[in-house]
Each structure stands twice: as C-alpha cells, then as structure tokens.
Design an enzyme around this catalytic site. Structure first.
Site, PDB file in Angstrom:
ATOM      1  N   ALA A   1       0.711  -1.135  -0.091  1.00  0.00           N
ATOM      2  CA  ALA A   1       0.032  -0.120  -0.153  1.00  0.00           C
ATOM      3  C   ALA A   1       0.671   1.429   0.054  1.00  0.00           C
ATOM      4  O   ALA A   1       0.729   2.008   0.779  1.00  0.00           O
ATOM      5  CB  ALA A   1      -0.867   0.014   1.289  1.00  0.00           C
TER       6      ALA A   1
ATOM      7  N   PHE B   1      16.573   6.184 -19.086  1.00  0.00           N
ATOM      8  CA  PHE B   1      16.620   7.186 -19.990  1.00  0.00           C
ATOM      9  C   PHE B   1      16.162   8.738 -19.405  1.00  0.00           C
ATOM     10  O   PHE B   1      16.397   9.830 -19.577  1.00  0.00           O
ATOM     11  CB  PHE B   1      15.695   7.018 -21.301  1.00  0.00           C
ATOM     12  CG  PHE B   1      16.221   6.257 -22.478  1.00  0.00           C
ATOM     13  CD1 PHE B   1      16.945   4.972 -22.178  1.00  0.00           C
ATOM     14  CD2 PHE B   1      16.073   6.851 -23.505  1.00  0.00           C
ATOM     15  CE1 PHE B   1      17.361   4.289 -23.158  1.00  0.00           C
ATOM     16  CE2 PHE B   1      16.955   6.060 -24.785  1.00  0.00           C
ATOM     17  CZ  PHE B   1      17.290   4.938 -24.545  1.00  0.00           C
ATOM     18  N   LEU B   2      15.234   8.575 -18.677  1.00  0.00           N
ATOM     19  CA  LEU B   2      14.586   9.630 -17.734  1.00  0.00           C
ATOM     20  C   LEU B   2      15.823  10.343 -17.066  1.00  0.00           C
ATOM     21  O   LEU B   2      15.954  11.812 -17.096  1.00  0.00           O
ATOM     22  CB  LEU B   2      13.394   9.611 -17.015  1.00  0.00           C
ATOM     23  CG  LEU B   2      12.187   9.299 -17.880  1.00  0.00           C
ATOM     24  CD1 LEU B   2      10.912   8.776 -16.972  1.00  0.00           C
ATOM     25  CD2 LEU B   2      11.622  10.543 -18.841  1.00  0.00           C
TER      26      LEU B   2
ATOM     27  N   LYS C   1      10.667  16.216  -5.038  1.00  0.00           N
ATOM     28  CA  LYS C   1      10.094  17.090  -5.952  1.00  0.00           C
ATOM     29  C   LYS C   1       9.006  17.741  -5.400  1.00  0.00           C
ATOM     30  O   LYS C   1       8.713  17.318  -4.343  1.00  0.00           O
ATOM     31  CB  LYS C   1      10.107  16.352  -7.138  1.00  0.00           C
ATOM     32  CG  LYS C   1       8.760  15.475  -7.203  1.00  0.00           C
ATOM     33  CD  LYS C   1       8.824  14.250  -8.319  1.00  0.00           C
ATOM     34  CE  LYS C   1       8.181  14.738  -9.531  1.00  0.00           C
ATOM     35  NZ  LYS C   1       7.648  13.993 -10.386  1.00  0.00           N
TER      36      LYS C   1
ATOM     37  N   THR D   1       8.699  -2.595  -9.694  1.00  0.00           N
ATOM     38  CA  THR D   1       9.857  -2.538 -10.997  1.00  0.00           C
ATOM     39  C   THR D   1      10.814  -3.486 -10.621  1.00  0.00           C
ATOM     40  O   THR D   1      11.352  -3.639  -9.260  1.00  0.00           O
ATOM     41  CB  THR D   1      10.880  -1.122 -10.866  1.00  0.00           C
ATOM     42  OG1 THR D   1       9.508  -0.197 -11.153  1.00  0.00           O
ATOM     43  CG2 THR D   1      11.593  -1.003 -11.986  1.00  0.00           C
TER      44      THR D   1
ATOM     45  N   CYS E   1      13.168   5.597  -7.277  1.00  0.00           N
ATOM     46  CA  CYS E   1      13.220   4.828  -8.358  1.00  0.00           C
ATOM     47  C   CYS E   1      14.512   4.912  -9.250  1.00  0.00           C
ATOM     48  O   CYS E   1      15.248   3.783  -9.834  1.00  0.00           O
ATOM     49  CB  CYS E   1      12.088   5.038  -9.345  1.00  0.00           C
ATOM     50  SG  CYS E   1      10.678   4.580  -8.386  1.00  0.00           S
TER      51      CYS E   1
ATOM     52  N   LYS F   1      10.637  -1.009 -18.426  1.00  0.00           N
ATOM     53  CA  LYS F   1      10.586  -0.385 -17.276  1.00  0.00           C
ATOM     54  C   LYS F   1      11.764   0.288 -16.657  1.00  0.00           C
ATOM     55  O   LYS F   1      11.912   1.496 -16.522  1.00  0.00           O
ATOM     56  CB  LYS F   1       9.735  -1.064 -16.141  1.00  0.00           C
ATOM     57  CG  LYS F   1       9.671  -0.196 -14.626  1.00  0.00           C
ATOM     58  CD  LYS F   1       8.926   1.250 -14.891  1.00  0.00           C
ATOM     59  CE  LYS F   1       9.042   1.966 -13.514  1.00  0.00           C
ATOM     60  NZ  LYS F   1       8.640   3.184 -13.711  1.00  0.00           N
TER      61      LYS F   1
HETATM   62  N1  LIG Z   1       7.310   5.493  -6.007  1.00  0.00           N
HETATM   63  C1  LIG Z   1       7.393   5.533  -7.660  1.00  0.00           C
HETATM   64  O1  LIG Z   1       7.174   6.545  -7.877  1.00  0.00           O
HETATM   65  C2  LIG Z   1       7.331   4.227  -8.404  1.00  0.00           C
HETATM   66  C3  LIG Z   1       6.770   4.539  -9.638  1.00  0.00           C
HETATM   67  C4  LIG Z   1       6.758   3.442 -10.570  1.00  0.00           C
HETATM   68  C5  LIG Z   1       7.100   1.944 -10.128  1.00  0.00           C
HETATM   69  N2  LIG Z   1       7.582   1.854  -8.709  1.00  0.00           N
HETATM   70  C6  LIG Z   1       8.046   0.706  -8.374  1.00  0.00           C
HETATM   71  O2  LIG Z   1       6.922   0.189  -7.500  1.00  0.00           O
HETATM   72  C7  LIG Z   1       7.435  -0.653  -6.308  1.00  0.00           C
HETATM   73  C8  LIG Z   1       6.801   0.129  -4.983  1.00  0.00           C
HETATM   74  O3  LIG Z   1       7.268   1.226  -4.983  1.00  0.00           O
HETATM   75  P1  LIG Z   1       6.345   2.110  -3.834  1.00  0.00           P
HETATM   76  O4  LIG Z   1       7.113   3.690  -4.113  1.00  0.00           O
HETATM   77  O5  LIG Z   1       5.012   1.850  -3.785  1.00  0.00           O
HETATM   78  O6  LIG Z   1       7.071   1.546  -2.655  1.00  0.00           O
HETATM   79  P2  LIG Z   1       6.713   1.674  -0.836  1.00  0.00           P
HETATM   80  O7  LIG Z   1       7.930   1.413  -0.050  1.00  0.00           O
HETATM   81  O8  LIG Z   1       6.061   3.227  -0.794  1.00  0.00           O
HETATM   82  O9  LIG Z   1       5.554   0.511  -0.616  1.00  0.00           O
HETATM   83  C9  LIG Z   1       5.698  -0.922  -0.557  1.00  0.00           C
HETATM   84  C10 LIG Z   1       4.842  -1.196   0.300  1.00  0.00           C
HETATM   85  O10 LIG Z   1       4.977  -2.863   0.276  1.00  0.00           O
HETATM   86  C11 LIG Z   1       4.774  -3.374   1.527  1.00  0.00           C
HETATM   87  N3  LIG Z   1       5.068  -4.565   1.813  1.00  0.00           N
HETATM   88  C12 LIG Z   1       6.419  -5.323   1.458  1.00  0.00           C
HETATM   89  N4  LIG Z   1       6.478  -6.470   1.777  1.00  0.00           N
HETATM   90  C13 LIG Z   1       5.196  -6.766   1.753  1.00  0.00           C
HETATM   91  C14 LIG Z   1       4.459  -8.065   2.185  1.00  0.00           C
HETATM   92  N5  LIG Z   1       5.188  -9.173   2.079  1.00  0.00           N
HETATM   93  N6  LIG Z   1       3.162  -8.201   2.278  1.00  0.00           N
HETATM   94  C15 LIG Z   1       2.432  -6.939   2.300  1.00  0.00           C
HETATM   95  N7  LIG Z   1       3.039  -5.793   2.143  1.00  0.00           N
HETATM   96  C16 LIG Z   1       4.457  -5.547   1.816  1.00  0.00           C
HETATM   97  C17 LIG Z   1       5.744  -2.243   2.462  1.00  0.00           C
HETATM   98  O11 LIG Z   1       5.244  -2.375   3.815  1.00  0.00           O
HETATM   99  C18 LIG Z   1       5.326  -0.936   1.987  1.00  0.00           C
HETATM  100  O12 LIG Z   1       4.169  -0.099   2.679  1.00  0.00           O
HETATM  101  C19 LIG Z   1       8.845  -0.374  -6.397  1.00  0.00           C
HETATM  102  O13 LIG Z   1       9.401  -1.810  -7.064  1.00  0.00           O
HETATM  103  C20 LIG Z   1       9.329   0.785  -7.092  1.00  0.00           C
HETATM  104  O14 LIG Z   1      10.554   0.607  -7.799  1.00  0.00           O
HETATM  105  C21 LIG Z   1       7.654   3.036  -7.740  1.00  0.00           C
END
Ligand SMILES: NC(=O)c1ccc[n+]([C@@H]2O[C@H](COP(=O)([O-])OP(=O)(O)OC[C@H]3O[C@@H](n4cnc5c(N)ncnc54)[C@H](O)[C@@H]3O)[C@@H](O)[C@H]2O)c1
Length: 489
Positions: free
Chosen positions: A23, A240-241, A353, A145, A290, A234
């Site tokens: 979440a 690239f960004l 940001k 990712t 990221c 991804k």
């Molecule tokens: N933040 C961004 O802008 C963004 C954009 C695109 C992709 N991503 C990718 O998406 C993924 C998540 O990123 P985020 O920023 O949302 O991370 P985050 O750290 O905000 O959230 C991840 C959540 O997963 C939970 N979690 C971990 N293991 C768990 C389990 N076994 N069961 C239940 N919950 C669990 C954690 O407690 C945490 O709240 C990453 O791989 C990231 O690279 C992030």
C-alpha cells in the site's frame, strides 16, 4: 493433475476481485484509480505495515500516508465502497482473481550484488504468501519494478505450489505490468497514461488484465509484449529519464563558468522535436525512490552478462548526479566566505520534488548532510514532509545521528531544526542564507523585501530550482546564486 491445471490455466477468469500487496506510493494511488473506474470490482489493498494501513483508513484525509494532488478526493469517493485497506493478506489473497504485487524493491545493501542489484526478498515473500493462500485460478501481476527475468522466480515459487499442492484446483498466470506514474502527478498519470504495458505469454490472462484498464484507457494505449521486454522496458524508461536529468545538470556546471544560462539552453534544445522539451529542467540532482535504484539494477544486469561498457555508460549517470549534489554544497560554503560553521541557513523544501511528501534519495538529504558536516545550523521547512521523516533521513549520516547533531556544536558538527510554517517569515530571522531545494509553489511567492530585512547581511539566496524572481531578490539587496546561471559570476 497436469491436465486439470492445464485446463484451468487456459480458462479465462473474469476478474471480480483484486488484491494489491503493498500500500505504498504505487499500490495506494493505482488501486484507488482502478476502484474509481471499475465500481463492479472489489479492490483490497493489503500491507504488513499496520501504521500505513491505519493512515489509509484515516477519516481525516489530510492524514493519508501519501500526498498526491487529487488522491484524497478519489479515496473519499471509493474507500469503504469497493476499495478497502487492510493488513489481512491471507483473506485478500484467498478471495482474489487477480493479485498485483506492488511491494518495495530497494537496492541490496549486502551480499552478492550489494549496492546495485534489487533486493527481492519482499517479492519472494509475496510469492510464497500467494502460493500458500491462493484458491482456484489466479492471475499474478508484477507491478513493482523488477530486474529482467524476475517473473521466472515468481513462477518457480508458484509452480512449486501448483505441483505440490493437494488443492488440485490451484493455478497461476504471471504477468508484468510495470507502473510508469511519476510522484507529484500520480493521479494525472494514472488517469491519462501515455501507455499501459502488459507483458506475458498467456493471451487470455493479458486480455483479462487489459479489460480492467479499458474501463478508462483507450485500447491503442495498451501494449502487449513478452514478459522480459516489459520488465526491461520499465528499467530502460527510468534510465533514459534519469539520464536526461543528469545530462542537463552537467550542463549547468558549464553554464556557471561561461556566460550561458541553462534555462535558455534548455529552451533552445527542447524546441528540437527530436529532443523534446520535457525533463530538461535543471535542479539539485535527481532523486526519488526509483531512478538511482533502477539504473543501478541495469548496471548490475549489464555487468552480470559481461557487458562492462554498457554498465559503465549507465553508471556514469549516477556518478555525475552525486558529483552535482556535492558541487552545490561546496558552492554554498564557498559563497559564505568558505565557512558555514555556526551560521543559520534556511532550507526551503526537503521532498525530492514538489507535490509529494516522498524524500527518498532527495538531493536535500545529501546537501543538508554536507552542510551539517561543515557545522551549519539548518532551519528546515517543507509543506508536506514531517519532522520525523527528516530526522529519519538525516540520522543515517555516517558520523552522527540526528539527535547528536542537536548537541554537537562543540564537535564542529551543525544542528538542524524543523519549522512548521513560513507564514510569519520568522524562520528567516538572522539567517545567512536561504537554499531553495524543492520547487513548491509557495516559494515562488515569497516577499524578499521583507525577508531581506530579517537576514544577516551580506545574505544569500541559493536557488537550485530556478523558481525565484531574480529581480525581486536583487532589488531586496540579497545576493543570488541560481543554478546554471553564468551571468551571476
Ligand atoms: N514510487 C514511485 O514513483 C514508483 C513508480 C513506478 C514504480 N515503482 C515501483 O513500485 C514498487 C513499489 O514502490 P513504492 O514507492 O510504492 O514502495 P513503498 O515502499 O512506498 O511501498 C511498498 C509497500 O509494500 C509493503 N510490503 C512489503 N512487503 C510486503 C509483504 N510481503 N506483504 C504486504 N506488504 C508488503 C511495505 O510495507 C510498503 O508499505 C517498487 O518496485 C518501485 O520501484 C515506484
């Protein structure tokens, strides 16, 4: 048994119940938008972090764990209807026809690949939980990712559940559906994505997932690829960004020693349709959870396959970013007569940001730590970042914890304090300098004439985001350094 599994795998599942594990910054906003557009689908977002789930369930929408413009309104409309936040992973997985894995995948801190490869322990534990609790046929979607070929790891864990299980009805399809949202504009990006990428090898499952998005995304924006291309796309997209940011930031240094102005350079090159105008704003250095991690991941993959030239090319994007942040800290010290020891400096902005409360990899962390190590006394304000978050970020300093900073003046390390507001401008009293590190809208409207009178002359404004009205600052008698501004020298 094989036959049963095979038959079920090819059965198309109508998705009525979705579970999202994680979440966070991706899981929360993404599921909120899906719930909004698919009222007939039940969406359960689960997380092991109880505090986070409690915040998602807060009645006061100002206390949601994530700040994104427009998110509170959607949550208000769908939460408790078809969107639910809970810590009950088992129940949500058992009911789900489709499960998104949106957990964190940070860079590994120790062991093989430390400092570069992704730490997949949270992904693995999700796959194990799914294999244990899932019922019937389940589509499992990588939203996090991930390094190329991670789907294989997930498939291996799920397949062993399929073959070992006495529950003969259990079967899985694994898809990749990376998220391209940018923090600060997450809702806008989710509502109107440039594309939705679905990688997989089971067409039926891919179609089922695409049906969800087709509730609001035009069909031509939904791309199908094989699973490995989707995972690599991804990483490559973020690389690239990030490369664009490092490229323009490297040019700021050249501007500052010539008489060029980086804003003019950006505008001129951005008019070239082959280059385009986006992502050409210079700043204090790339941040966010990221970019750095995904590039390092790409570097690791390239090295793993013996492609050292490719690895070196991408690693340089990260290296120049560190150099750039260091460079800005040094400029501040140099302009303040070579020392910031015991000097009060106001830090405006701590998030990586504007329009987000996320500080992960924020340039502000490095710059503040550098200045603290030089003995500065910082007064930090950010409209959305909490004091405890800043404390958390600054205490990872190799030499001193945040607590120690507060009482360490005699050891020549600085101190920091948090300010809740800048409304009465008291924060600027007796300050030697103001550093603008995040491009929050409210910093554009500051009354520099009044601020100037409160500061200790000769006082400086360091604008790393190019958002300050230069004329007003100069007219107020303040000295100004602006990123990539050769004319200032
Ligand atoms: N933040 C961004 O802008 C963004 C954009 C695109 C992709 N991503 C990718 O998406 C993924 C998540 O990123 P985020 O920023 O949302 O991370 P985050 O750290 O905000 O959230 C991840 C959540 O997963 C939970 N979690 C971990 N293991 C768990 C389990 N076994 N069961 C239940 N919950 C669990 C954690 O407690 C945490 O709240 C990453 O791989 C990231 O690279 C992030």
């Amino acid at each position: 048994m094989d036959e049963v599994v095979h038959k079920l795998k090819n059965k198309s599942t109508e998705v009525k119940n979705i579970c999202c594990i994680g979440a966070g910054y991706v899981g929360g906003p993404t599921m909120a938008v899906i719930a909004k557009h698919c009222p007939e689908i039940e969406v359960n977002v689960v997380d092991i972090n109880e505090n986070r789930i409690n915040s998602w369930n807060e009645i006061n929408l100002n206390n949601l764990p994530i700040f994104e413009p427009g998110l509170d309104l959607i949550i208000d409309n769908v939460r408790g209807k078809n969107l639910h936040f809970s810590t009950d992973v088992k129940a949500a997985v058992m009911q789900a026809d489709l499960i998104f894995i949106a957990v964190n995948t940070p860079t590994k801190l120790k062991g093989i690949g430390a400092g570069q490869a992704s730490d997949l322990r949270w992904i693995e534990s999700c796959a194990r939980e799914i294999s244990e609790y899932a019922r019937g046929h389940t589509i499992v979607v990588e939203k996090s990712t991930l390094p190329v070929r991670t789907a294989e790891v997930i498939e291996n864990i799920l397949n062993s559940a399929e073959t070992n299980s006495k529950r003969e009805e259990i079967s899985f399809d694994v898809l990749s559906n990376p998220e391209f949202l940018a923090e600060g504009t997450a809702i806008k990006d989710l509502e109107n994505p440039d594309r939705v990428l679905i990688g997989g090898d089971n067409k039926n499952a891919m179609i089922e997932l695409s049906k969800i998005y087709r509730a609001w995304v035009p069909e031509e924006k939904i791309l199908f690829t094989n699973i490995w291309s989707s995972e690599l796309a991804k990483l490559t997209s973020n690389a690239f960004l990030a490369q664009r940011i490092s490229s323009i930031n490297s040019i700021t240094a050249i501007c500052e020693v010539t008489s060029a102005d980086v804003r003019e350079v950006s505008r001129a090159i951005g008019k070239d349709t082959r280059i385009g105008s986006k992502f050409l704003d210079s700043g204090p250095g790339l941040g966010g959870s990221c970019f750095k991690k995904d590039i390092l991941n790409l570097v690791y993959i390239a090295e793993y396959f013996g492609l050292s030239e490719v690895a070196n090319f991408w690693e340089s994007v990260v290296k120049i970013n560190s150099w750039h942040q260091q460079r800005i800290s040094e400029i501040v010290v140099k302009k303040l007569f070579g020392s910031v020891s015991n000097k009060k400096l106001v830090i405006l902005g701590f998030a990586f940001k504007a329009n987000t409360n996320d500080t992960r990899e924020s340039a502000a962390i490095t710059i503040c730590k550098n200045l603290l190590n030089e003995g500065a006394n910082l007064l930090i304000y950010d409209p959305k970042v909490t004091a405890s978050q800043i404390e958390n970020d600054l205490k990872t300093n190799q030499t001193k914890s945040a607590e120690n900073y507060k009482s360490s003046l005699n050891e020549k390390l600085g101190s920091w304090e948090y300010s809740k507001s800048i409304n009465n401008l008291e924060i600027f009293n007796n300050a030697y300098a103001v550093l603008v590190l995040t491009e929050w809208e409210e910093f554009r409207k500051l009354n520099w004439m009044t601020i100037s009178k409160k500061m200790t002359p000769p006082a400086w404004v360091f604008d790393s985001r190019s958002i300050i009205n230069t004329e007003e600052v100069k007219d107020a008698g303040l000295r100004l350094w602006r990123i990539g501004d050769g004319l200032e020298n």
